[in-house]
Scaffold this active site. Structure first.
Site, PDB file in Angstrom:
ATOM      1  N   SER A  32       0.824  -1.124  -0.136  1.00 22.82           N
ATOM      2  CA  SER A  32      -0.034  -0.045  -0.086  1.00 22.82           C
ATOM      3  C   SER A  32       0.664   1.252   0.058  1.00 22.82           C
ATOM      4  O   SER A  32       1.904   1.241   0.578  1.00 22.82           O
ATOM      5  CB  SER A  32      -0.996   0.145   1.345  1.00 22.82           C
ATOM      6  OG  SER A  32      -1.451   1.190   1.293  1.00 22.82           O
ATOM      7  N   LYS A  33       0.242   2.009  -0.723  1.00 28.89           N
ATOM      8  CA  LYS A  33       1.109   3.414  -0.897  1.00 28.89           C
ATOM      9  C   LYS A  33       1.504   4.274   0.525  1.00 28.89           C
ATOM     10  O   LYS A  33       2.193   4.718   0.773  1.00 28.89           O
ATOM     11  CB  LYS A  33       0.491   4.431  -1.702  1.00 28.89           C
ATOM     12  CG  LYS A  33       0.537   4.119  -3.254  1.00 28.89           C
ATOM     13  CD  LYS A  33       0.071   5.110  -4.081  1.00 28.89           C
ATOM     14  CE  LYS A  33       0.114   4.752  -5.558  1.00 28.89           C
ATOM     15  NZ  LYS A  33      -0.311   5.828  -6.525  1.00 28.89           N
ATOM     16  N   ARG A  34       0.439   3.794   1.459  1.00 27.85           N
ATOM     17  CA  ARG A  34       0.384   4.099   2.930  1.00 27.85           C
ATOM     18  C   ARG A  34       1.306   3.765   3.680  1.00 27.85           C
ATOM     19  O   ARG A  34       1.775   3.964   5.029  1.00 27.85           O
ATOM     20  CB  ARG A  34      -1.095   4.280   3.530  1.00 27.85           C
ATOM     21  CG  ARG A  34      -2.163   5.086   2.679  1.00 27.85           C
ATOM     22  CD  ARG A  34      -3.505   5.105   3.425  1.00 27.85           C
ATOM     23  NE  ARG A  34      -4.150   3.771   3.175  1.00 27.85           N
ATOM     24  CZ  ARG A  34      -4.681   3.580   1.959  1.00 27.85           C
ATOM     25  NH1 ARG A  34      -4.986   4.290   1.173  1.00 27.85           N
ATOM     26  NH2 ARG A  34      -5.505   2.379   1.720  1.00 27.85           N
TER      27      ARG A  34
END
Length: 532
Positions: A282-284
């Site tokens: 995830s980009k997060r």
């Protein structure tokens, strides 16, 4: 010219002409691939893998690697994201042949700067092929209600193609009234088939799960799908290597290519990279950002080999030894699109630290890399111990740093490890607070005697093995317990309670620094005793 020569050249001419008109454009324009991220955040491992594989494929075939920024969604832009992205790519050694900062013959390389290229082509196309697109006047409120109703009914949210059925007169009337509209593309209800270079033949009827997609928004910006196809065509992109999550959109893109009468590129979708626990990246996740790995002291080569090790895509003829690390040119020569397995792959964090150790070892065999490492260590040590620099002299001589690197290469996984507490003694002297605990007459006398003993040694004798003998002999002759002697010297030389062996620490510090630290401890302890 003889009759035979005439026949030969005529045959050659006919063959060349036939080949030119029968071959795909890709064969003649060469390999051109692109990495086309949105500037909505940091470059992470998934994006790095896509960029790397495109770059390796281009270099393998003597082609071009293009960086294109797809920023049609202006609401999600992150300031300076483009510059950070190019810097991250530059750090890992992926240098675009064409990009927003570098420019090139097919620019601009930001979609927001290419708006003048989209609308004219759309208008011409709508004029010549009126039955393949249409104006949509549905409000955001209506579309939101459709989504809510679909979710309530546990169905896939999709546009109901309501405006597809408006008559020409109805459309004309709404446009004359100034009602805002977007442009939608009519999806074919037939099953579409294409050959994926990784997954093989793919067949999918996208109209079963999606309504007609928007290709031009009401604000005049093209959507991703439309701009993507136009840009790939205008930039002569020959192959599209992207994540498998885009595979479902490929049939839509191919429909657009066919609608415009353009030849689509060859598609190859890359399998998912998963976390060790099987979850999606995830980009997060802050820990998968390229910037994060850089700050942690991971070498670019180690990070690239880590991604490659997880993702596959290399010829079976090449033995990828676990104890070896490959440079980018070496990776390019080994890259094989056909060897990419369609199954998802998992990251293995332990492999990253292994690769970083291999990278350090390889760099220590290259004079130019040694110079770079030396400067990096100077910067790291100075930044870490800056507060101590006025009162304590840091050991930052080039020769000493190189010896430390060679000594520690099997102890550390990143350069950052060199400034952690257990190895801080390499650069700084023990604090007075640590030394104060040693303020006993016996300790002072022992330190003085051992200093005299060590000062008589030749420089070539100041080795770990020789020092062990000296220290043991000293303990026996003075009847000072050996364990207590080691504890005393460890505190005086490094300030540590545990760590590398005392003789080993003395060897890496060197005779001059060891004697200096002993002298400093003796002087301080005498001062403390005087005040008591």
């Amino acid at each position: 010219m003889s009759y035979c020569k005439k026949i030969f050249y005529l045959s050659l001419y006919k063959y060349t002409v036939k080949r030119f008109f029968s071959s795909s454009a890709t064969e003649f324009r060469g390999v051109r691939v692109r990495f086309a991220p949105s500037p909505t955040g940091h470059l992470h491992l998934g994006g790095l893998r896509t960029a790397l594989y495109n770059y390796l494929f281009a270099k393998l075939h003597g082609g071009k690697f293009i960086l294109r920024i797809e920023d049609t969604d202006q609401t999600r832009l992150v300031p300076d994201a483009v510059e950070k992205l190019e810097n991250d790519l530059k750090w890992v050694g992926i240098i675009p042949d064409e990009s927003p900062l570098k420019g090139g013959p097919y620019g601009p390389y930001k979609q927001s700067e290419r708006l003048s290229l989209y609308r004219p082509r759309l208008d011409d196309w709508m004029m010549t092929k009126k039955n393949e697109s249409y104006h949509c006047f549905c409000s955001d409120r209506r579309l939101d209600l459709l989504r809510r109703e679909a979710l309530r009914s546990r169905q896939i949210p999709r546009y109901d193609n309501r405006c597809r059925h408006l008559s020409e007169s109805e459309v004309k009337e709404k446009l004359e009234e100034g009602k805002p509209s977007c442009i939608r593309f009519k999806l074919s209800s037939d099953e579409q088939t294409f050959d994926d270079a990784v997954y093989g033949r793919i067949s999918y009827n996208i109209a079963l799960n999606e309504g007609d997609p928007v290709i031009m928004k009401t604000d005049g910006f093209p959507t991703y799908h439309f701009a993507n196809v136009v840009d790939d065509h205008l930039m002569n992109i020959s192959h599209v290597l992207r994540g498998v999550e885009w595979q479902i959109s490929t049939t839509k893109h191919i429909m657009l290519y066919r609608a415009f009468g353009w030849k689509p590129p060859i598609y190859a979708h890359l399998p998912l990279i998963l976390n060790p626990d099987g979850s999606k990246l995830s980009k997060r996740q802050g820990d998968i950002r390229v910037e994060n790995f850089r700050n942690e002291g991971i070498f670019p080569e180690a990070l690239l080999n880590y991604v490659v090790d997880a993702g596959g895509g290399f010829s079976k003829d090449t033995e990828r030894k676990s104890s070896k690390i490959y440079s980018t040119p070496e990776l390019a020569q080994q890259f094989d699109l056909k060897a990419i397995k369609p199954s998802s792959c998992h990251l293995s964090p332990d492999r990253l630290t292994e690769f970083n150790s291999y990278a350090l070892e390889r760099k220590l065999q290259d004079e130019k890399e040694i110079l770079k490492l030396t400067e990096n260590v100077k910067t790291l040590v100075t930044r870490t111990f800056q507060s101590r620099m006025e009162s304590e002299n840091l050991q930052l001589q080039d020769k000493y740093i190189v010896s430390v690197l060679n000594w520690s290469k099997n102890r550390i996984t990143t350069l950052n490890d060199l400034v952690k507490d257990e190895l801080a003694f390499l650069w700084t002297v023990p604090s007075h607070q640590v030394l104060q605990n040693l303020a006993e007459d016996s300790n002072i006398n022992v330190l003085q005697d051992i200093k005299v003993q060590l000062s008589t040694q030749q420089g070539t004798e100041f080795t770990k093995d020789h020092l062990k003998i000296i220290l043991k002999d000293f303990s026996i002759k003075t009847q000072f317990p050996f364990n207590r002697l080691m504890k005393l010297l460890r505190h005086a030389v490094s300030g540590l309670k545990e760590g590398p062996g005392v003789a080993e620490m003395m060897e890496i510090l060197g005779q001059t620094s060891t004697l200096s630290r002993l002298d400093r401890a003796i002087t301080f302890l005498k001062t403390v005793k005087t005040k008591q």
